[in-house]
Design a protein around this motif. Structure first.
Motif, PDB file in Angstrom:
ATOM      1  N   LYS A   1      42.348  10.877 -15.821  1.00 12.39           N
ATOM      2  CA  LYS A   1      40.927  11.150 -15.598  1.00 12.39           C
ATOM      3  C   LYS A   1      40.105  10.857 -16.854  1.00 12.39           C
ATOM      4  CE  LYS A   1      37.661  14.563 -13.848  1.00 12.39           C
ATOM      5  NZ  LYS A   1      37.464  15.930 -13.301  1.00 12.39           N
ATOM      6  N   GLY A   2      39.125   9.977 -16.694  1.00 13.96           N
ATOM      7  CA  GLY A   2      38.272   9.588 -17.802  1.00 13.96           C
ATOM      8  C   GLY A   2      38.870   8.522 -18.702  1.00 13.96           C
ATOM      9  N   HIS A   3      40.101   8.067 -18.380  1.00 11.45           N
ATOM     10  CA  HIS A   3      40.777   7.095 -19.245  1.00 11.45           C
ATOM     11  C   HIS A   3      41.297   5.878 -18.483  1.00 11.45           C
ATOM     12  CE1 HIS A   3      41.314  11.048 -21.383  1.00 11.45           C
ATOM     13  NE2 HIS A   3      40.854  10.307 -22.389  1.00 11.45           N
ATOM     14  N   LEU A   4      40.876   5.700 -17.245  1.00  9.69           N
ATOM     15  CA  LEU A   4      41.401   4.579 -16.453  1.00  9.69           C
ATOM     16  C   LEU A   4      41.084   3.240 -17.108  1.00  9.69           C
ATOM     17  CD1 LEU A   4      42.873   3.747 -13.864  1.00  9.69           C
ATOM     18  CD2 LEU A   4      40.649   3.627 -12.727  1.00  9.69           C
TER      19      LEU A   4
ATOM     20  N   ARG B   1      42.738  -1.764 -19.227  1.00  9.57           N
ATOM     21  CA  ARG B   1      42.325  -2.790 -20.174  1.00  9.57           C
ATOM     22  C   ARG B   1      43.505  -3.326 -20.986  1.00  9.57           C
ATOM     23  NH1 ARG B   1      40.267  -1.243 -24.851  1.00  9.57           N
ATOM     24  NH2 ARG B   1      39.586   0.742 -23.923  1.00  9.57           N
ATOM     25  N   HIS B   2      44.525  -2.496 -21.159  1.00  7.10           N
ATOM     26  CA  HIS B   2      45.682  -2.921 -21.947  1.00  7.10           C
ATOM     27  C   HIS B   2      46.728  -3.658 -21.117  1.00  7.10           C
ATOM     28  CE1 HIS B   2      43.958  -0.133 -24.886  1.00  7.10           C
ATOM     29  NE2 HIS B   2      44.719  -0.720 -25.789  1.00  7.10           N
ATOM     30  N   LEU B   3      46.547  -3.724 -19.805  1.00  5.59           N
ATOM     31  CA  LEU B   3      47.448  -4.505 -18.959  1.00  5.59           C
ATOM     32  C   LEU B   3      46.966  -5.950 -18.966  1.00  5.59           C
ATOM     33  CD1 LEU B   3      47.857  -2.020 -15.962  1.00  5.59           C
ATOM     34  CD2 LEU B   3      49.417  -2.374 -17.870  1.00  5.59           C
TER      35      LEU B   3
ATOM     36  N   ASP C   1      33.589   9.453 -12.541  1.00  5.38           N
ATOM     37  CA  ASP C   1      32.666   8.394 -12.095  1.00  5.38           C
ATOM     38  C   ASP C   1      32.913   7.097 -12.856  1.00  5.38           C
ATOM     39  OD1 ASP C   1      31.213   9.747 -10.124  1.00  5.38           O
ATOM     40  OD2 ASP C   1      29.974  10.741 -11.619  1.00  5.38           O
ATOM     41  N   SER C   2      33.138   7.199 -14.161  1.00  3.22           N
ATOM     42  CA  SER C   2      33.360   5.987 -14.960  1.00  3.22           C
ATOM     43  C   SER C   2      34.661   5.290 -14.569  1.00  3.22           C
ATOM     44  CB  SER C   2      33.373   6.339 -16.457  1.00  3.22           C
ATOM     45  OG  SER C   2      34.432   7.242 -16.753  1.00  3.22           O
ATOM     46  N   ASP C   3      35.695   6.086 -14.244  1.00  3.52           N
ATOM     47  CA  ASP C   3      36.963   5.502 -13.770  1.00  3.52           C
ATOM     48  C   ASP C   3      36.723   4.689 -12.509  1.00  3.52           C
ATOM     49  OD1 ASP C   3      38.477   6.781 -15.757  1.00  3.52           O
ATOM     50  OD2 ASP C   3      38.754   8.567 -14.527  1.00  3.52           O
ATOM     51  N   TRP C   4      36.049   5.298 -11.563  1.00  5.06           N
ATOM     52  CA  TRP C   4      35.832   4.674 -10.257  1.00  5.06           C
ATOM     53  C   TRP C   4      34.982   3.408 -10.391  1.00  5.06           C
ATOM     54  CZ3 TRP C   4      37.995   4.254  -5.887  1.00  5.06           C
ATOM     55  CH2 TRP C   4      37.295   3.863  -4.754  1.00  5.06           C
ATOM     56  N   ASN C   5      33.970   3.462 -11.215  1.00  7.14           N
ATOM     57  CA  ASN C   5      33.101   2.295 -11.382  1.00  7.14           C
ATOM     58  C   ASN C   5      33.826   1.142 -12.074  1.00  7.14           C
ATOM     59  OD1 ASN C   5      30.881   3.540 -10.160  1.00  7.14           O
ATOM     60  ND2 ASN C   5      30.220   4.479 -12.094  1.00  7.14           N
ATOM     61  N   TYR C   6      34.760   1.471 -12.987  1.00  8.32           N
ATOM     62  CA  TYR C   6      35.468   0.416 -13.711  1.00  8.32           C
ATOM     63  C   TYR C   6      36.445  -0.339 -12.814  1.00  8.32           C
ATOM     64  CZ  TYR C   6      38.290  -2.008 -17.173  1.00  8.32           C
ATOM     65  OH  TYR C   6      38.945  -2.979 -17.886  1.00  8.32           O
ATOM     66  N   LEU C   7      36.878   0.296 -11.749  1.00  8.91           N
ATOM     67  CA  LEU C   7      37.893  -0.309 -10.882  1.00  8.91           C
ATOM     68  C   LEU C   7      37.484  -1.693 -10.401  1.00  8.91           C
ATOM     69  CD1 LEU C   7      40.638   0.713  -9.869  1.00  8.91           C
ATOM     70  CD2 LEU C   7      39.518   1.445  -7.778  1.00  8.91           C
ATOM     71  N   SER C   8      36.221  -1.884 -10.081  1.00  9.87           N
ATOM     72  CA  SER C   8      35.758  -3.180  -9.579  1.00  9.87           C
ATOM     73  C   SER C   8      35.469  -4.161 -10.708  1.00  9.87           C
ATOM     74  CB  SER C   8      34.501  -2.989  -8.736  1.00  9.87           C
ATOM     75  OG  SER C   8      33.457  -2.439  -9.528  1.00  9.87           O
TER      76      SER C   8
ATOM     77  N   TYR D   1      37.458  -4.510 -13.480  1.00 12.04           N
ATOM     78  CA  TYR D   1      38.700  -4.918 -14.132  1.00 12.04           C
ATOM     79  C   TYR D   1      39.112  -6.295 -13.616  1.00 12.04           C
ATOM     80  CZ  TYR D   1      43.705  -4.750 -15.336  1.00 12.04           C
ATOM     81  OH  TYR D   1      44.956  -5.028 -15.814  1.00 12.04           O
ATOM     82  N   PRO D   2      39.138  -7.333 -14.460  1.00 11.37           N
ATOM     83  CA  PRO D   2      39.371  -8.707 -13.981  1.00 11.37           C
ATOM     84  C   PRO D   2      40.768  -8.936 -13.420  1.00 11.37           C
ATOM     85  CG  PRO D   2      39.308  -8.624 -16.391  1.00 11.37           C
ATOM     86  CD  PRO D   2      38.857  -7.283 -15.906  1.00 11.37           C
TER      87      PRO D   2
END
Length: 480
Positions: free
Chosen positions: A282-285, A290-292, A308-315, A317-318
């Protein structure tokens, strides 16, 4: 009454040879290589240990899949193979057609011997079969990779069984000439000093799949991180049940997570990342993903609290744009916008094979925004929405948007909200009628393979009612 097939000529020849064990040992140099697999199986089943020992030394194939012949490890037979291997490693001269490089102790499918022996036999020319010369080990041969022993490992809190205890002791005494390889590693229970000792024995770059099923504290995970960093050929990583003690400060969490994610940079082959009940996430997704470095084929995040930031980053992530499998089961999405998921579905529309959104608290209005993107996922084979509270109207729209997805084979949906009375009790008759109507709607466009509607658990017995061309329900009293 079944009729058994008569033994083949090869099998008869092998039995005849084994009837005189001393002759069998003497004749191995002249034995046609196509006789080796059936003769080995026959000698193994009849317990001809001396013949087996000699066959290991003369084995004309690169791999000896001994584990395929045992439902569970048979220490006596493994010891015979290891004795034969010891003799082989001690020899200076080997038959020219000798090729053994791998002793495989993994439990592979039973038909592996038939498929494997035929495949490698085709690669052997008649000239190779006739040769019976010996070859002196020269510098080039001496420099070739060490002999490999393959196992699959499940490490638990309890002491190692007799087989693994014996194997590790044997390997420690020969580790300068051997590599102990493990493709699949599972760890159950909190890793101990003994677990780390076992990991140090392994050729860690041989590990391709790791599963961790235990209640880890972040500090334990960080202590094992250096071992993960050496698994450069890792393809699948599953981490389950990482809890954060209440006394762990935010700064400590950041440091521990950094120790773990820094190892991800070395994993050039990782394609499947699975996290279950990893509360540190939580809060670190973003920091984790990013390291994968490589594009993922499978992303599974289940039973994890997300911010919220985790969920928003999901889309954003390249490396999720080539996903084949997306699993976000048991993640509470009720208060989130599904726009990030809509963007992710659009970017994976031509690759995504399975989508699991079970028990995510998705509402009618949320799902409506997702439907256009879902209808463009033309490669979907498996789709699960069950466990969400959706009305009959929304389910009709959902099925209308998925009706032309011709690849769909397994579909799991919730029973409509109208299947319950005002107190939330399941009404079987009404549920059956509504699910039959929804099934008929799908059949207007295509013939579904597996189409199941599922209710919430019964309040009395805990069982779920399922509709699949008919209602399967519990025996609890139901409303009239």
């Amino acid at each position: 009454m079944s009729i058994q097939s008569p033994p083949t000529l090869l099998e008869l020849a092998g039995r005849s040879l084994l009837s005189n064990k001393s002759r069998a040992v003497l004749d191995l140099e002249d034995l046609p290589i196509e006789l080796f697999p059936p003769l080995f199986v026959e000698a193994f089943s009849r317990g001809h240990t001396e013949v087996l020992k000699k066959m290991v030394q003369a084995w004309p194939f690169t791999r000896l899949p001994l584990g395929a012949l045992m439902r569970k490890p048979q220490l006596e037979m493994i010891q015979v193979a290891l004795d034969g291997l010891d003799m082989l490693l001690a020899q200076q001269d080997h038959p020219r057609r000798w090729k053994l490089q791998v002793l495989d102790l993994r439990d592979v499918p039973q038909n592996f011997w038939r498929m494997w022996s035929g495949a490698v036999f085709d690669a052997c020319s008649p000239e190779d079969i006739k040769k019976n010369q010996t070859l002196k080990l020269g510098p080039a041969m001496a420099a070739k990779p060490p002999f490999k022993v393959f196992i699959d490992l499940s490490l638990r809190k309890r002491p190692l069984d007799e087989f693994l205890t014996h194997l590790f002791l044997w390997f420690r005494q020969r580790r300068d000439r051997l590599h102990l390889c493990c493709n699949r590693l599972k760890i159950f229970g909190k890793p101990t000093r003994h677990t780390r000792k076992v990991l140090r024995l392994l050729q860690l770059d041989s590990v391709q799949k790791v599963e961790v099923h235990c209640a880890w504290a972040p500090s334990t995970l960080a202590a094992c991180a250096p071992f993960l960093g050496q698994m450069r050929n890792l393809r699948k990583l599953l981490v389950s049940q990482v809890y954060v003690p209440a006394y762990t400060s935010q700064e400590e969490q950041e440091q521990l997570l950094a120790q773990l994610t820094s190892q991800f940079l070395r994993m050039d082959c990782l394609r499947k990342f699975c996290a279950n009940a990893v509360f540190l996430l939580k809060g670190h997704l973003e920091q984790v993903l990013r390291h994968l470095k490589t594009p993922l084929k499978t992303l599974s995040i289940t039973n994890c609290p997300l911010s919220d930031s985790d969920w928003n980053y999901l889309s954003q992530y390249p490396n999720t744009r080539q996903l084949r499998h997306l699993e976000l089961r048991c993640i509470k999405l009720t208060n989130f916008s599904l726009e990030p998921l809509q963007i992710l579905l659009d970017s994976t529309a031509t690759t995504l094979n399975s989508l699991d959104l079970e028990d995510c608290g998705i509402t009618d209005s949320q799902l409506q925004t997702l439907l256009p993107a879902l209808s463009r996922c033309t490669q979907l084979v498996i789709l699960s929405f069950h466990g969400n509270c959706l009305s009959m109207s929304t389910l009709r729209d959902l099925l209308l948007h998925t009706a032309r997805l011709s690849q769909l084979s397994i579909e799991l949906y919730p029973a409509p909200l109208e299947s319950y009375d005002a107190l939330g009790t399941i009404h079987p008759g009404r549920c059956s009628q509504l699910c039959a109507e929804l099934t008929a709607r799908v059949r207007d466009f295509r013939q579904p393979n597996i189409l199941v509607f599922c209710t919430v658990p019964c309040r009395h017995c805990g069982y779920k009612l399922m509709y699949n061309q008919g209602l399967i329900h519990c025996s609890c009293p139901t409303p009239a």
